[in-house]
Motif scaffolding. Structure first.
Motif, mmCIF file in Angstrom:
data_model
loop_
_atom_site.group_PDB
_atom_site.id
_atom_site.type_symbol
_atom_site.label_atom_id
_atom_site.label_comp_id
_atom_site.label_asym_id
_atom_site.label_seq_id
_atom_site.Cartn_x
_atom_site.Cartn_y
_atom_site.Cartn_z
ATOM 1 N N LYS A 12 0.828 -1.206 0.000
ATOM 2 C CA LYS A 12 0.000 0.000 0.000
ATOM 3 C C LYS A 12 0.864 1.259 0.000
ATOM 4 O O LYS A 12 0.607 2.206 -0.746
ATOM 5 C CB LYS A 12 -0.954 0.012 1.199
ATOM 6 C CG LYS A 12 -1.834 1.263 1.214
ATOM 7 C CD LYS A 12 -2.795 1.284 2.359
ATOM 8 C CE LYS A 12 -3.662 2.495 2.470
ATOM 9 N NZ LYS A 12 -3.487 3.622 1.609
ATOM 10 N N PHE A 22 2.446 1.757 -3.405
ATOM 11 C CA PHE A 22 1.441 2.247 -4.350
ATOM 12 C C PHE A 22 1.160 3.736 -4.114
ATOM 13 O O PHE A 22 1.123 4.526 -5.052
ATOM 14 C CB PHE A 22 0.155 1.425 -4.224
ATOM 15 C CG PHE A 22 -0.947 1.877 -5.134
ATOM 16 C CD1 PHE A 22 -0.921 1.577 -6.488
ATOM 17 C CD2 PHE A 22 -2.013 2.618 -4.624
ATOM 18 C CE1 PHE A 22 -1.941 2.012 -7.328
ATOM 19 C CE2 PHE A 22 -3.031 3.058 -5.459
ATOM 20 C CZ PHE A 22 -2.988 2.745 -6.816
ATOM 21 N N ASP A 23 0.948 4.107 -2.854
ATOM 22 C CA ASP A 23 0.648 5.505 -2.533
ATOM 23 C C ASP A 23 1.814 6.428 -2.886
ATOM 24 O O ASP A 23 1.612 7.528 -3.411
ATOM 25 C CB ASP A 23 0.301 5.650 -1.048
ATOM 26 C CG ASP A 23 -1.052 5.034 -0.692
ATOM 27 O OD1 ASP A 23 -1.836 4.738 -1.617
ATOM 28 O OD2 ASP A 23 -1.304 4.858 0.516
ATOM 29 N N ALA A 62 4.112 5.876 -5.190
ATOM 30 C CA ALA A 62 4.224 5.924 -6.649
ATOM 31 C C ALA A 62 3.264 6.957 -7.243
ATOM 32 O O ALA A 62 3.610 7.655 -8.202
ATOM 33 C CB ALA A 62 3.974 4.546 -7.253
ATOM 34 N N LYS A 63 2.063 7.077 -6.668
ATOM 35 C CA LYS A 63 1.107 8.082 -7.148
ATOM 36 C C LYS A 63 1.660 9.496 -6.974
ATOM 37 O O LYS A 63 1.284 10.399 -7.707
ATOM 38 C CB LYS A 63 -0.230 7.950 -6.413
ATOM 39 C CG LYS A 63 -1.029 6.731 -6.813
ATOM 40 C CD LYS A 63 -2.458 6.773 -6.304
ATOM 41 C CE LYS A 63 -2.543 6.892 -4.818
ATOM 42 N NZ LYS A 63 -3.886 6.713 -4.259
ATOM 43 N N LEU A 64 2.543 9.667 -5.994
ATOM 44 C CA LEU A 64 3.128 10.981 -5.731
ATOM 45 C C LEU A 64 4.415 11.215 -6.527
ATOM 46 O O LEU A 64 4.984 12.294 -6.492
ATOM 47 C CB LEU A 64 3.422 11.137 -4.236
ATOM 48 C CG LEU A 64 2.217 11.005 -3.310
ATOM 49 C CD1 LEU A 64 2.654 11.063 -1.859
ATOM 50 C CD2 LEU A 64 1.181 12.080 -3.612
ATOM 51 N N GLY A 65 4.897 10.180 -7.197
ATOM 52 C CA GLY A 65 6.117 10.315 -7.989
ATOM 53 C C GLY A 65 7.340 9.699 -7.349
ATOM 54 O O GLY A 65 8.446 9.836 -7.864
ATOM 55 N N THR A 91 9.345 6.514 -6.658
ATOM 56 C CA THR A 91 9.461 5.130 -7.100
ATOM 57 C C THR A 91 10.845 4.600 -6.763
ATOM 58 O O THR A 91 11.735 5.363 -6.371
ATOM 59 C CB THR A 91 9.247 5.026 -8.617
ATOM 60 O OG1 THR A 91 10.305 5.738 -9.273
ATOM 61 C CG2 THR A 91 7.890 5.582 -9.034
ATOM 62 N N LYS A 104 13.574 6.500 -8.600
ATOM 63 C CA LYS A 104 13.381 7.950 -8.603
ATOM 64 C C LYS A 104 14.651 8.720 -8.922
ATOM 65 O O LYS A 104 14.600 9.808 -9.488
ATOM 66 C CB LYS A 104 12.785 8.435 -7.280
ATOM 67 C CG LYS A 104 13.729 8.439 -6.109
ATOM 68 C CD LYS A 104 13.075 9.057 -4.884
ATOM 69 C CE LYS A 104 13.996 9.111 -3.711
ATOM 70 N NZ LYS A 104 15.171 9.925 -3.871
ATOM 71 N N GLY A 118 4.654 13.901 -8.911
ATOM 72 C CA GLY A 118 3.350 13.572 -9.458
ATOM 73 C C GLY A 118 2.535 14.843 -9.664
ATOM 74 O O GLY A 118 2.819 15.884 -9.062
ATOM 75 N N ASP A 119 1.528 14.774 -10.518
ATOM 76 C CA ASP A 119 0.724 15.958 -10.847
ATOM 77 C C ASP A 119 0.193 16.680 -9.611
ATOM 78 O O ASP A 119 0.133 17.902 -9.579
ATOM 79 C CB ASP A 119 -0.451 15.573 -11.753
ATOM 80 C CG ASP A 119 0.001 15.159 -13.142
ATOM 81 O OD1 ASP A 119 1.153 15.460 -13.516
ATOM 82 O OD2 ASP A 119 -0.807 14.523 -13.850
ATOM 83 N N SER A 120 -0.197 15.919 -8.589
ATOM 84 C CA SER A 120 -0.773 16.542 -7.397
ATOM 85 C C SER A 120 0.277 17.206 -6.509
ATOM 86 O O SER A 120 -0.068 17.919 -5.570
ATOM 87 C CB SER A 120 -1.551 15.505 -6.585
ATOM 88 O OG SER A 120 -0.674 14.502 -6.092
#
Length: 168
Positions: free
Chosen positions: A49, A52-53, A55-58, A60, A63, A70-72
């Protein structure tokens, strides 16, 4: 794995507590990659989890080679403060010039420069720094950026917060 050297190691302990981990903390001197063989505090565990969370933020596993916000996160001052805390520098030169810089992928440095230009336009450029990239802001621009990143924040590396206070 989260590993920090010197006095920053206390944040590894706080992170472990915050995520509810009981995994062992490792503390030992390490010379490779850390200055002066300072003690390194580290905790390791796996969480699908969390991966995954992040990775959504960029964030990895690769990195350092292909990372970008990430876009947000592109307009999020807390994200950029974390980047500067981890891969940046803040200070005042011997001549009295304030500075703030960030090292990373070309994409991360471009994104940081775009973010800072939204409130403190500069003529700075992203430049090569051996195998990676960097962006450096100086003078009043650096002061504005440090102010935006650190003033009123509650989470940062203590030593970077100290440097920020000197710049301000």
């Amino acid at each position: 794995t989260l590993a920090l050297s010197g006095e920053d190691g206390v944040l590894v302990e706080k992170f472990r507590t915050a995520v509810g981990s009981t995994h062992k903390l490792s503390k030992k001197p390490q010379s490779r990659g850390y200055p002066n063989g300072k003690e390194v505090t580290r905790v390791s565990f796996s969480s699908k989890k969390m991966v995954f969370d992040l990775a959504k933020l960029g964030v990895t596993a690769t990195k350092s080679k292909d990372g970008m916000a990430g876009d947000s996160m592109v307009e999020n001052r807390h994200w950029w403060r974390g980047c500067v805390d981890g891969d940046g520098w803040i200070g005042i030169s011997r001549s009295g010039t304030r500075f703030i810089g960030l090292t990373g992928t070309m994409q991360v440095c471009d994104q940081f420069l775009w973010f800072t230009n939204t409130f403190a336009p500069s003529g700075a450029n992203v430049t090569r720094n051996h195998s990676i990239w960097k962006v450096v802001l100086t003078g009043k621009t650096a002061k504005y950026v440090v102010d935006r990143l650190y003033t009123g924040s509650t989470v940062s590396l203590p030593r970077k917060r100290e440097l920020a206070a000197r710049v301000l």
